[in-house]
Scaffold this active site. Structure first.
Site, PDB file in Angstrom:
ATOM      1  N   THR A  20       0.839  -1.190  -0.116  1.00 48.80           N
ATOM      2  CA  THR A  20       0.048  -0.073   0.082  1.00 48.80           C
ATOM      3  C   THR A  20       0.968   1.452  -0.079  1.00 48.80           C
ATOM      4  OG1 THR A  20      -1.569   1.158   1.156  1.00 48.80           O
ATOM      5  CG2 THR A  20       0.035   0.105   2.400  1.00 48.80           C
ATOM      6  N   ASN A  63      -0.840   3.894   1.394  1.00 44.06           N
ATOM      7  CA  ASN A  63      -1.401   4.621   2.477  1.00 44.06           C
ATOM      8  C   ASN A  63      -0.752   4.492   3.704  1.00 44.06           C
ATOM      9  OD1 ASN A  63      -3.441   4.920   4.778  1.00 44.06           O
ATOM     10  ND2 ASN A  63      -5.064   4.912   3.180  1.00 44.06           N
ATOM     11  N   GLU A  64      -0.150   5.604   4.120  1.00 43.03           N
ATOM     12  CA  GLU A  64       0.579   5.515   5.577  1.00 43.03           C
ATOM     13  C   GLU A  64      -0.136   5.411   6.786  1.00 43.03           C
ATOM     14  OE1 GLU A  64       3.896   5.412   5.815  1.00 43.03           O
ATOM     15  OE2 GLU A  64       4.146   5.469   3.643  1.00 43.03           O
ATOM     16  N   ASP A 120      -7.207  -4.994   1.584  1.00 43.57           N
ATOM     17  CA  ASP A 120      -8.418  -4.285   0.782  1.00 43.57           C
ATOM     18  C   ASP A 120      -9.396  -3.809   1.732  1.00 43.57           C
ATOM     19  OD1 ASP A 120      -8.951  -3.065  -1.946  1.00 43.57           O
ATOM     20  OD2 ASP A 120     -10.558  -4.163  -1.732  1.00 43.57           O
ATOM     21  N   HIS A 124      -8.096   7.393  10.284  1.00 42.41           N
ATOM     22  CA  HIS A 124      -8.147   7.867   8.974  1.00 42.41           C
ATOM     23  C   HIS A 124      -9.250   7.425   8.062  1.00 42.41           C
ATOM     24  CE1 HIS A 124      -6.928   3.740   7.673  1.00 42.41           C
ATOM     25  NE2 HIS A 124      -6.376   3.881   8.649  1.00 42.41           N
ATOM     26  N   GLY A 125      -9.480   7.740   6.842  1.00 44.58           N
ATOM     27  CA  GLY A 125     -10.670   7.488   6.069  1.00 44.58           C
ATOM     28  C   GLY A 125     -11.950   7.752   6.845  1.00 44.58           C
ATOM     29  N   TYR A 126     -12.743   6.661   6.821  1.00 47.28           N
ATOM     30  CA  TYR A 126     -14.171   6.908   7.248  1.00 47.28           C
ATOM     31  C   TYR A 126     -14.297   6.843   8.957  1.00 47.28           C
ATOM     32  CZ  TYR A 126     -16.726   6.800   3.131  1.00 47.28           C
ATOM     33  OH  TYR A 126     -17.262   7.044   1.805  1.00 47.28           O
ATOM     34  N   ASP A 127     -13.237   6.651   9.694  1.00 50.84           N
ATOM     35  CA  ASP A 127     -13.084   6.694  11.195  1.00 50.84           C
ATOM     36  C   ASP A 127     -14.111   7.454  11.809  1.00 50.84           C
ATOM     37  OD1 ASP A 127     -11.555   4.352  10.978  1.00 50.84           O
ATOM     38  OD2 ASP A 127      -9.729   5.299  11.642  1.00 50.84           O
TER      39      ASP A 127
END
EC number: 3.6.1.66
Length: 208
Positions: A14, A16-17, A75, A161-164
């Site tokens: 990935t 994404n860090e 994923d 991160h993301g939807y968190d």
């Protein structure tokens, strides 16, 4: 699948860090050195599959072939029941903009879609994480983990991160993933669930 990962170094497939750091922390007890596809400058393969499992194996295989090392890919995405499981495997696509990924926009889009669907809260949802390990000889191990909960609005919290910030897990605590510490989230998350399954199959018992 009972093959053990005997290698002491693995590529995390990935760029994404946020994902890299979570996976690195989860692997640390086994003394496995991790290097990310981003750190190695590996190309990002086009995700042409329509399932988490398909895209995960695709990414792991690409990183393994490019580096010559075993590769671990993730994923993941969020499935909202009121949206028939969307965005699901297309979670990252909902965040795409010409300037890069914008998850604040993705969360707003998801909230608008739920309202448009006429669904009443609680808006049940789950995070899904599929992990695949690919060895240089082509063997693949794949597992799926989930974290059940609901999407909430407005988003809360600055971590993760993301939807968190808009996902509240079913743990009775009432906080979103973004309001938790990394250690707290790692004890509840879809990635932790998938990793526990992967550990039992591939890594062996957690070292004392």
């Amino acid at each position: 699948m009972t093959r053990r990962l005997s290698d002491r170094k693995i590529v995390v497939a990935t760029h994404n860090e946020g994902k890299v750091e979570e996976i690195r922390a989860l692997l640390a007890p086994w003394g496995i050195e991790t290097v990310s596809a981003g750190e190695l400058g590996l190309p990002v393969p086009e995700e042409t599959e329509t399932t988490f499992e398909g895209n995960c194996a695709l990414k792991a295989r690409a990183a393994c072939e490019a580096s010559g090392l075993p590769a671990l890919a993730d994923d993941s995405g969020i499935e909202v029941d009121a949206l028939g499981g969307a965005p699901g495997v297309y979670t990252a696509d909902w965040a795409e903009t010409p300037q890069g990924r914008d998850f604040a926009r993705a969360m707003s889009r998801t909230h608008a879609a739920v309202l448009e669907a006429g669904a009443s809260p609680p808006w049940t949802a789950r995070f899904v994480c599929v992990l695949s390990v690919v060895w240089p000889d082509g063997e693949v191990a794949t597992v799926r983990g989930t974290a059940e909960g609901q999407v909430i609005w407005p988003p809360r919290g600055e971590a993760g991160h993301g939807y968190d910030p808009c996902f509240q897990p079913d743990d009775g605590d009432g906080r979103t993933f973004a309001e938790m510490s990394g250690a707290e989230k790692n004890g509840l998350s879809h990635r932790a669930d998938a990793f526990a399954k992967l550990a039992s199959q591939v890594l062996g018992p957690r070292p004392a």
